[in-house]
Design a protein around this motif. Structure first.
Motif, PDB file in Angstrom:
ATOM      1  N   ILE A  59      70.615  73.434  47.359  1.00 53.89           N
ATOM      2  CA  ILE A  59      70.660  71.979  47.201  1.00 53.89           C
ATOM      3  C   ILE A  59      69.357  71.516  46.570  1.00 53.89           C
ATOM      4  O   ILE A  59      68.272  71.793  47.083  1.00 53.89           O
ATOM      5  N   ASP A  60      69.463  70.787  45.476  1.00 52.08           N
ATOM      6  CA  ASP A  60      68.299  70.236  44.779  1.00 52.08           C
ATOM      7  C   ASP A  60      68.100  68.801  45.263  1.00 52.08           C
ATOM      8  O   ASP A  60      68.982  67.960  45.119  1.00 52.08           O
ATOM      9  N   ALA A  61      66.945  68.521  45.855  1.00 54.90           N
ATOM     10  CA  ALA A  61      66.660  67.197  46.416  1.00 54.90           C
ATOM     11  C   ALA A  61      65.833  66.325  45.476  1.00 54.90           C
ATOM     12  O   ALA A  61      65.455  65.223  45.833  1.00 54.90           O
ATOM     13  N   ILE A  78      71.697  66.626  46.119  1.00 56.24           N
ATOM     14  CA  ILE A  78      71.693  65.641  47.201  1.00 56.24           C
ATOM     15  C   ILE A  78      70.245  65.220  47.398  1.00 56.24           C
ATOM     16  O   ILE A  78      69.375  66.069  47.536  1.00 56.24           O
ATOM     17  N   THR A  79      70.005  63.919  47.430  1.00 54.30           N
ATOM     18  CA  THR A  79      68.638  63.448  47.635  1.00 54.30           C
ATOM     19  C   THR A  79      68.640  62.203  48.513  1.00 54.30           C
ATOM     20  O   THR A  79      69.681  61.559  48.682  1.00 54.30           O
ATOM     21  N   GLN A  83      69.657  55.409  43.971  1.00 55.31           N
ATOM     22  CA  GLN A  83      70.515  54.273  44.272  1.00 55.31           C
ATOM     23  C   GLN A  83      71.823  54.648  44.951  1.00 55.31           C
ATOM     24  O   GLN A  83      72.483  53.802  45.533  1.00 55.31           O
ATOM     25  N   VAL A  84      72.213  55.906  44.898  1.00 57.30           N
ATOM     26  CA  VAL A  84      73.457  56.333  45.534  1.00 57.30           C
ATOM     27  C   VAL A  84      73.154  56.673  46.993  1.00 57.30           C
ATOM     28  O   VAL A  84      72.227  57.421  47.288  1.00 57.30           O
ATOM     29  N   ALA A  92      80.759  63.382  47.959  1.00 57.47           N
ATOM     30  CA  ALA A  92      81.010  63.977  46.647  1.00 57.47           C
ATOM     31  C   ALA A  92      80.949  65.503  46.666  1.00 57.47           C
ATOM     32  O   ALA A  92      81.601  66.165  45.859  1.00 57.47           O
ATOM     33  N   VAL A  93      80.179  66.065  47.572  1.00 57.90           N
ATOM     34  CA  VAL A  93      80.023  67.532  47.623  1.00 57.90           C
ATOM     35  C   VAL A  93      80.488  68.112  48.955  1.00 57.90           C
ATOM     36  O   VAL A  93      80.148  69.241  49.302  1.00 57.90           O
ATOM     37  N   PHE A  94      81.281  67.343  49.687  1.00 58.71           N
ATOM     38  CA  PHE A  94      81.668  67.754  51.039  1.00 58.71           C
ATOM     39  C   PHE A  94      82.363  69.111  51.067  1.00 58.71           C
ATOM     40  O   PHE A  94      82.114  69.924  51.961  1.00 58.71           O
TER      41      PHE A  94
END
Length: 154
Positions: A59-61, A78-79, A83-84, A92-94
């Protein structure tokens, strides 16, 4: 003039010595030194990941732009910045998160805390996977040759 000649000779000999050392010993080791005794509980060394977590989800934060530019191939983004909302990012990545037993989160480097924050958030959400922050972040991945520097667009 004699001083200039001597200086040029010293530079040439030093360069020849450096080149010979490079050829014999190889390039310097640029790996990020990782001492588990100096890390927080939520961090993990790259050597541990490669040896014990070969199927971990990466995972890239970092920012989405940085991830797209030079993120680890196959990683997800995922970060906690931007704004998301974190909820929307998880949704989105569940499927990828649900299928993983372990996840390694990375950000920019030794002083980056985004990866630790994402690990904390994953735990808060109660996701059934073990998550750790990569000690050294993207710099450790680059030093290990897992991420190549992006080539400039021509």
């Amino acid at each position: 003039m004699k001083v200039v000649t001597e200086l040029a000779l010293v530079v040439i000999l030093a360069s020849a010595g450096a080149l010979a050392t490079w050829k014999i010993a190889g390039p310097p080791d640029r790996a990020i030194a990782c001492d588990p005794a100096k890390m927080s509980e939520e961090e993990i060394c790259l050597a541990t990941v490669t040896a014990e977590w070969p199927d971990a989800l990466w995972i890239d934060a970092r920012s989405e732009e940085a991830w797209k530019k030079d993120g680890l191939p196959g990683s997800i983004h995922i970060t906690t910045m931007g704004q998301v909302s974190f909820d929307e990012q998880l949704a989105a990545v569940f499927d990828k998160l649900a299928g993983a037993q372990r996840a390694v989160v990375y950000c920019d480097g030794l002083n980056c805390n985004l990866s630790k924050e994402v690990v904390r958030q994953i735990k808060v959400y109660g996701l059934p996977l073990e998550a750790k922050a990569l000690y050294g972040g993207v710099e450790a991945l680059k030093a290990a040759g897992m991420i190549k520097a992006p080539t400039p667009a021509s």
